[in-house]
Scaffold this active site. Structure first.
Site, PDB file in Angstrom:
ATOM      1  N   ARG A  93       1.724  -6.607   0.298  1.00  0.00           N
ATOM      2  CA  ARG A  93       1.619  -7.505   1.452  1.00  0.00           C
ATOM      3  C   ARG A  93       0.983  -8.862   1.167  1.00  0.00           C
ATOM      4  NH1 ARG A  93       0.852  -2.581   5.754  1.00  0.00           N
ATOM      5  NH2 ARG A  93       3.079  -2.410   6.198  1.00  0.00           N
TER       6      ARG A  93
ATOM      7  N   SER B 179       9.248   0.655  12.219  1.00  0.00           N
ATOM      8  CA  SER B 179       7.788   0.652  12.341  1.00  0.00           C
ATOM      9  C   SER B 179       7.254   2.084  12.351  1.00  0.00           C
ATOM     10  CB  SER B 179       7.381  -0.055  13.641  1.00  0.00           C
ATOM     11  OG  SER B 179       7.679  -1.433  13.550  1.00  0.00           O
TER      12      SER B 179
ATOM     13  N   THR C  91       6.232  -5.146  10.472  1.00  0.00           N
ATOM     14  CA  THR C  91       6.237  -6.285  11.411  1.00  0.00           C
ATOM     15  C   THR C  91       4.808  -6.778  11.599  1.00  0.00           C
ATOM     16  OG1 THR C  91       5.866  -4.898  13.345  1.00  0.00           O
ATOM     17  CG2 THR C  91       8.174  -5.283  12.702  1.00  0.00           C
TER      18      THR C  91
ATOM     19  N   GLU D 238       8.436  -5.731   5.539  1.00  0.00           N
ATOM     20  CA  GLU D 238       7.215  -5.139   4.961  1.00  0.00           C
ATOM     21  C   GLU D 238       6.174  -4.880   6.045  1.00  0.00           C
ATOM     22  OE1 GLU D 238       7.723  -6.496   0.402  1.00  0.00           O
ATOM     23  OE2 GLU D 238       5.843  -5.765   1.155  1.00  0.00           O
TER      24      GLU D 238
ATOM     25  N   LEU E 201      12.411   3.010   2.184  1.00  0.00           N
ATOM     26  CA  LEU E 201      11.662   3.778   3.177  1.00  0.00           C
ATOM     27  C   LEU E 201      12.410   3.733   4.520  1.00  0.00           C
ATOM     28  CD1 LEU E 201       9.103   5.225   4.291  1.00  0.00           C
ATOM     29  CD2 LEU E 201       8.049   2.980   4.569  1.00  0.00           C
ATOM     30  N   THR E 202      12.757   2.513   4.971  1.00  0.00           N
ATOM     31  CA  THR E 202      13.331   2.294   6.301  1.00  0.00           C
ATOM     32  C   THR E 202      14.652   3.033   6.518  1.00  0.00           C
ATOM     33  OG1 THR E 202      12.299   0.130   6.405  1.00  0.00           O
ATOM     34  CG2 THR E 202      14.186   0.478   7.860  1.00  0.00           C
TER      35      THR E 202
ATOM     36  N   PHE F 221      12.934  -0.489  -3.207  1.00  0.00           N
ATOM     37  CA  PHE F 221      12.077   0.474  -2.524  1.00  0.00           C
ATOM     38  C   PHE F 221      12.765   0.898  -1.232  1.00  0.00           C
ATOM     39  CE2 PHE F 221       8.553   1.099   0.593  1.00  0.00           C
ATOM     40  CZ  PHE F 221       7.922   2.183  -0.003  1.00  0.00           C
TER      41      PHE F 221
END
Lengths: 389, 262
Positions: free
Chosen positions: A245, A134, A368, A366, A127-128, A125
């Site tokens: 999560r 964040s 912070t 996933e 995204l970052t 996955f």
């Protein structure tokens, strides 16, 4: 021994036993070496595939076992008891698979889910980015329509399973000026033109997992790789993270349980002042707190996972609580385990130093734990505003 | 092809204790498991089935609770299982055991290849495999560390370990092999396999079903009588050598010379 009865079904107990067997037989004997060499755990991934564990949360029609978030948590907890770097590799495949499961159309599900369920292919996955952690909304990777294709440009950072996975779900901007509706989710395959990988990161812990950059340089993918609708990217990302999560919470529980097991075993054997250190109240109280916190975290994680499986839709707050509480707990418990083992705990001859190094990532990835508190805080604000009306 | 694997349920060796007064194993509270060598036999059979097609049938002689070992085997890729269980089978030595197993395999309709573990970790005789081969009239090889099917000659090419080395043999089917633990790494069970195993119907065959004369099975069919058993006492002096490897080797050489062994 008094054990909390979580009323597992026979099938759920089977999952626990099988995951534990793999942790004991396949993971524990090699974890220190994998950590030392920063070696990707392919052999163990094959064992997990053979055991059908990659398909736990995938519906039977796509070759899975039709379980839910809870079954996934049960497996993650036991695997994490062995090593969370290995477990994260396994969990990241689910993180890559969830967007397809949740938002994919029939063709996309039929094309990708069976291979993920069988463990034939790993997923990831993305995204970052370097400037979007964040603040996920700050991503800069773009996807532009070009005839029958989407063309992706940009770089994703710190992507678990990068370079090892075959299937990637990627969040990229499709309409820069639309803010929260400006991103979309795409399925990218490892062999797509213009898709390559950056350096493999060297990490404090979680060293057996592969963490790499994903580089998109005019990466052309067919139009039908768009997941969900255009503009749904951030929603897909958030729903995916919400579902994943509790699993990170479960990893925290399993890791902390392993640290407690080591600490108690050591405390019973270690003689100081003529007696096992287990007999000292100072040690007993530390162990008592560790055990109590683990059980509390386990109860929270299980309850949240079951609530999700029961169909609750508004899960952001609950999922954040499970992740936050269990992973802060894991950091504390693993740190205390090192303290109980003292100088030996700090040495690589014992497994607890690795557990403590590994635990830290759980408070960071996933989302912070500060972001988890934001999610919970915002949910509270909303809940109480509605109540006032 | 039909592959038959003979397995034995044994007490978990890591936890079993011995009652020195009665001279028996204390089995209470000790988990039972598939004999470790037999796990390799199962894996070898399942691998060959995956390569050549056919079916793997698992068979065991034991008390009713041995059924759980068969269910474990079913979760490891075995297709079906049969339990040979009868009060009359109790107390069998290796001879009586081979009679019972042979009757079971005949009732199954025979086998192209029978797989056994080299030995069971409780009795440690390593006799049942070859004994069974003799009784069924099968070609056999024991202590196998490698195995390959040769289609042209309908043979198994096997590597048989000796103390001094190994033989490469070709044995014509139908055949029986007993395997070493180094032949493969047993797979972990699969969840789908476990779910299937839970529901599987496992037939139980007794002496009558197998057409066996009860005087030839179990204790009454066993020429071997266990008169007494005891736990060996280790009273020899022991000493841990200190230092690095070189120092330890030097000390050991000196000790052996002093003792007149070298």
């Amino acid at each position: 021994m008094g054990k909390v009865n979580y009323f597992l079904t026979e099938e759920q107990q089977m999952i626990v036993d099988l995951a534990r067997q793999i942790a004991e037989e396949k993971i524990v004997p090699v974890r220190a070496e994998l950590d030392e060499k920063e070696e990707f755990p392919w052999d163990i991934m094959k064992d997990l595939a053979q055991a059908d564990l990659f398909g736990l949360y995938i519906p039977e029609e796509y070759g899975g076992l039709g379980g839910g978030c809870f079954e996934n948590c049960l497996a993650l907890e036991q695997l994490a008891w062995g090593c969370i770097a290995v477990t994260t590799t396994y969990a990241a495949s689910a993180l890559g698979g969830y967007p397809i499961l949740l938002f994919g159309n029939d063709e996309q599900k039929s094309k990708y889910l069976p291979d993920i369920a069988s463990g034939k292919k790993l997923a990831a996955f993305g995204l970052t980015e370097a400037n979007a952690g964040s603040d996920a909304g700050a991503i800069q990777t773009t996807a532009v329509e070009d005839g029958d294709y989407w063309v992706l440009n940009g770089t994703k950072q710190w992507i678990t399973n990068g370079g090892e996975a075959e299937i990637y779900t990627i969040i990229a901007l499709t309409d820069k000026h639309k803010g929260p509706r400006g991103a979309s989710a795409f399925i990218v395959e490892k062999s797509d033109p213009g898709f390559s990988f950056g350096k493999k990161e060297r990490k404090m812990g979680l060293r057996a997992s592969a963490t790499r950059e994903l580089i998109f340089n005019d990466c052309r993918i067919p139009k039908d790789r768009l997941l969900g609708r255009r503009g749904q990217g951030f929603i897909i990302a958030m729903k995916t993270l919400d579902l994943a999560r509790p699993g990170i919470g479960a990893i925290g529980v399993g890791l902390a349980q392993a640290a407690l097991d080591e600490a108690v075993k050591y405390a019973k054997e270690r003689i100081q002042f003529g007696q096992p250190i287990m007999s000292f109240q100072a040690i007993q109280h530390m162990l008592a707190d560790m055990a109590t916190q683990i059980e509390a975290a386990r109860a929270l994680v299980y309850s949240v996972a079951r609530t999700i499986d029961a169909g609750e839709k508004d899960i952001a707050k609950l999922a954040a609580m499970a992740k936050l509480f269990a992973t802060d707990m894991a950091m504390k418990v693993t740190t205390d385990a090192v303290q109980i083992l003292g100088g030996y705990g700090y040495m690589k001859d014992y497994p607890v130093e690795k557990m403590m190094r590994d635990a830290k990532i759980l408070q960071i990835y996933e989302g912070t734990n500060q972001i988890q508190r934001n999610v919970i805080g915002q949910a509270l604000n909303k809940e109480y505003t509605i109540k006032k009306k | 092809m039909r592959f038959v694997v003979c397995i034995k349920q044994v007490p978990d060796a890591a936890n079993v204790r011995f009652d020195p007064e009665k001279g028996t194993l204390i089995r209470e509270g000790v988990e039972a498991m598939i004999n470790p060598f037999d796990l390799n036999a199962i894996e070898a059979a399942v691998q060959l089935k995956e390569q050549l097609g056919g079916e793997v049938v698992c068979i065991t002689m034991g008390p009713p609770q041995a059924e759980s070992a068969l269910r474990d085997a079913l979760a490891l890729g075995v297709d079906s299982a049969v339990l040979l269980s009868d009060r009359a089978f109790a107390g069998a030595d290796t001879l009586a055991t081979t009679r019972t197993l042979a009757a079971g395999i005949k009732k199954l309709g025979g086998a192209d290849i029978v797989f056994c573990g080299k030995q069971a970790i409780d009795g440690d005789t390593a006799q049942v495999g070859p004994g069974l081969a003799a009784r069924l009239g099968l070609n056999y090889a024991t202590c196998i560390s490698e195995l390959e099917f040769i289609k042209d000659t309908n043979c198994l090419k096997v590597k048989r370990a000796w103390e001094e080395g190994y033989d490469i043999l070709e044995i014509k089917l139908p055949a029986l092999v007993t395997v070493l633990t180094c032949i493969n790494t047993p797979r972990v069970p699969s969840l789908k396999g476990k779910l299937k195993a839970k529901k599987a119907n496992i037939p139980v065959w007794g002496a009558k079903d197998l057409g066996l004369d009860t005087s030839l099975v179990g204790l009454s069919g066993s020429p071997t009588q266990v008169v007494t058993t005891c736990v060996p006492k280790f009273e020899a002096k022991k000493e841990m050598l200190e230092g690095d490897v070189e120092e330890k080797v030097d000390t050991l050489l000196n000790r052996l010379k002093e003792a007149g062994i070298l």
